[in-house]
Design an enzyme around this catalytic site. Structure first.
Site, PDB file in Angstrom:
ATOM      1  CE  LYS A  82      -3.863   2.070   2.621  1.00  0.00           C
ATOM      2  NZ  LYS A  82      -4.771   1.938   3.789  1.00  0.00           N
ATOM      3  CB  SER A 163      -8.087   4.041   2.809  1.00  0.00           C
ATOM      4  OG  SER A 163      -7.279   3.350   3.736  1.00  0.00           O
ATOM      5  CB  SER A 187      -8.607   1.294   5.688  1.00  0.00           C
ATOM      6  OG  SER A 187      -9.246   2.501   5.436  1.00  0.00           O
TER       7      SER A 187
HETATM    8  N1  GLN Z   1     -13.236   4.874   6.224  1.00  0.00           N
HETATM    9  C1  GLN Z   1     -12.621   5.306   7.439  1.00  0.00           C
HETATM   10  C2  GLN Z   1     -12.194   6.740   7.341  1.00  0.00           C
HETATM   11  O1  GLN Z   1     -12.458   7.317   6.353  1.00  0.00           O
HETATM   12  C3  GLN Z   1     -11.485   4.406   7.808  1.00  0.00           C
HETATM   13  C4  GLN Z   1     -10.279   4.674   7.037  1.00  0.00           C
HETATM   14  C5  GLN Z   1      -9.141   3.810   7.442  1.00  0.00           C
HETATM   15  O2  GLN Z   1      -9.313   2.801   8.131  1.00  0.00           O
HETATM   16  N2  GLN Z   1      -7.948   4.224   7.063  1.00  0.00           N
HETATM   17  O3  GLN Z   1     -11.630   7.284   8.221  1.00  0.00           O
END
Ligand code: GLN
Length: 499
Positions: A82, A163, A187
């Site tokens: 990632k 994400s 995410s």
């Molecule tokens: N969707 C969540 C956010 O927007 C979690 C994102 C994540 O786990 N990096 O914060």
């Protein structure tokens, strides 16, 4: 070579390790098959940066190690990283304009651990900008596309989730055998669910955060994404471990997680939290959850009802704490030390220009919310209160674990949605995390694995939440559920392949 390239990309990590060991194929062949697949799936836009030359060099070195009897635990396995993990000498962007040309001079501890165990890196996968989002739509480099299509609307492109959407899409489309993700509020798990793969967010402190670009430091965790629970276990064993460079990384022995997959869960107690039966959850997700309960019961587990009474406060709590920490972490992007700089007439103007141009809308929204809840007049009303509620949420789990060993829930409240569908309404987007954020707030391990298809033929995941430092039980239950669910469906990405 005894395997055609397509066969090589369909192998699991565990199978590929055996094949390499038996000399059925070389890492170079395995890697080349994946490089070809990355190219063939270019339209999915899963990678920000591809590193095929580096991958082939690493594969070559791996083959040499294996030939001389020095093979490491994951030697020769092509993975994607990632683009939130700093990789030495390889551009690391966090999918943000502000870091578009940032080339780290250091390697994140977790990616270093993987390299030390012999992996090959295919490239850096896209994400929501600074990991803020649930759809991958906020990436500066354009959205990633899910390789799956709905049977009812096959022409519509779907989100891979976020994400870690690039990682999920790459693994689901057989571009990479596995990928690293990060999980601050879901995410790893939500994109795994949307793309029909597995992913585990370990206990907070299990993996070092050093060199992983920070979003919300008290919630962020690195974790693996792969096509089987066993592959997740293999990757996690390599990724985890104490790191003196991260004061929140725990000095706890890392077990061989794959040894936990005994297939035996007789007598184990599985908690079902009644608060996770939420209005508005599609009936098919509740039905899949019930099916999961049945499968575990048939495998000898005992099902117990548990209560997590503060669940309804989890999202508001998360969306105070995460932006608060983000606003502080992102203060470092000032046009002086990292990445983009847009000169102004003076230093303040340079800061302003750089940040105005460098950050996207969602990141700015989080910085504004975070700065607001941390400001003198509102700190007690919002931030301090959120910290107190966070404690109560953690306590809910502690109480529940007096009655059970793991908790079973759905992973996400929907199947993969169409790209752009939820973008206008940030609150609706935040609801995606309803089943996942509590796990981060409480610092617990959570695994998502694919267990069925929706009426539209799209993957749906279930989540297993464990006690702190008990990833082994989580993985063990995951292995049993995986076997029972026998999820063999694959995305038909032929329509997406480049001509
Ligand atoms: N969707 C969540 C956010 O927007 C979690 C994102 C994540 O786990 N990096 O914060």
């Amino acid at each position: 070579m005894s395997n055609a390239p397509s066969e090589l990309t369909n192998l699991t990590i565990a199978q590929a390790l055996k094949g390499l060991e038996n000399k059925d194929f070389t890492s170079k062949e395995l890697t080349q098959a994946h490089i070809d697949s990355v190219e063939a799936h270019d339209k999915l836009n899963a990678f920000v940066t591809k590193t095929p030359e580096l991958a082939l060099q690493q594969a070559d070195a791996s083959d040499k190690r294996r030939a001389s009897g020095d093979a490491k635990p994951l030697d020769g396995i092509p993975l994607a990283i990632k683009d939130l993990y700093c990789t030495k000498g390889v551009r690391t962007t966090a999918s943000s304009h502000i870091l578009e040309n940032f080339v780290p001079t250091y390697e994140s501890t977790v990616s270093q651990n993987l390299f030390d165990d012999g992996i090959v890196m295919l490239g850096k996968t896209s994400l929501d900008e600074f990991a803020m989002g649930s759809s991958n739509m906020t990436s500066y480099f354009g959205n990633v596309i899910n390789p799956w299509r709905s049977t009812s609307a096959p022409d519509i492109e779907l989100t891979p989730g976020g994400s870690s959407g690039g990682s999920a899409s790459a693994v689901a489309a057989r571009m990479a055998m596995g990928a690293t993700g990060t999980d601050t509020g879901g995410s790893i798990r939500q994109p795994a669910s949307f793309c029909g793969i597995s992913g585990i967010k370990p206990t907070y402190g299990r993996c070092s955060r050093w060199g992983v670009i920070a979003f919300a430091s008290s919630l962020d965790q690195a974790g693996p994404m792969a096509r089987t629970v066993e592959d997740c276990a293999l990757m996690l064993t390599s990724m985890a471990g104490h790191d003196p460079k991260d004061s929140t990384s725990a000095d706890i022995k890392v077990p061989d997680f794959s040894a936990a997959l005994t297939g035996d869960i007789r007598g184990l107690k599985v908690g079902i939290p009644k608060e996770y039966r939420m209005d508005g959850t599609p009936a098919e997700i509740d039905a899949l959850w019930d099916q999961g309960i049945e499968w575990l019961k048939e495998s000898g587990a005992e099902i117990v009802d548990v209560s997590l009474p503060h669940t309804k406060y989890a999202l508001p709590t998360y969306y105070i704490i995460a932006p608060a920490e983000a606003s502080s972490n992102l203060a470092r992007y000032d046009g002086v030390r990292y990445g983009l700089r847009i000169e102004g007439d003076n230093l303040i103007e340079t800061y302003e220009n750089t940040r105005a141009e460098g950050f996207g809308d969602e990141v700015k929204r989080r910085i504004m919310i975070g700065t607001y809840v941390l400001s003198a007049g509102y700190y007690d009303a919002y931030y301090v209160k959120a910290q107190r509620v966070r404690r109560l949420i953690a306590q809910d789990f502690e109480n529940a674990y007096k009655q059970c060993d793991v908790i079973l829930t759905p992973t996400a409240p929907s199947e993969a949605f169409a790209l752009g569908q939820e973008e206008e309404d940030p609150i609706k987007m935040y609801l995606n995390d309803v089943f996942t954020v509590s796990v981060n707030l409480a610092g617990l391990p959570g695994l998502s694995l694919p267990t069925g298809l929706s009426a539209n033929g799209l993957p749906l995941g279930l989540q297993i939440i464990g006690k702190s430092w008990d990833e082994e039980t989580v993985l063990r239950v995951g292995g049993v559920l995986e076997k029972a669910a026998n999820f063999v469906a694959m995305p038909d990405s032929s329509i997406l392949k480049a001509a």
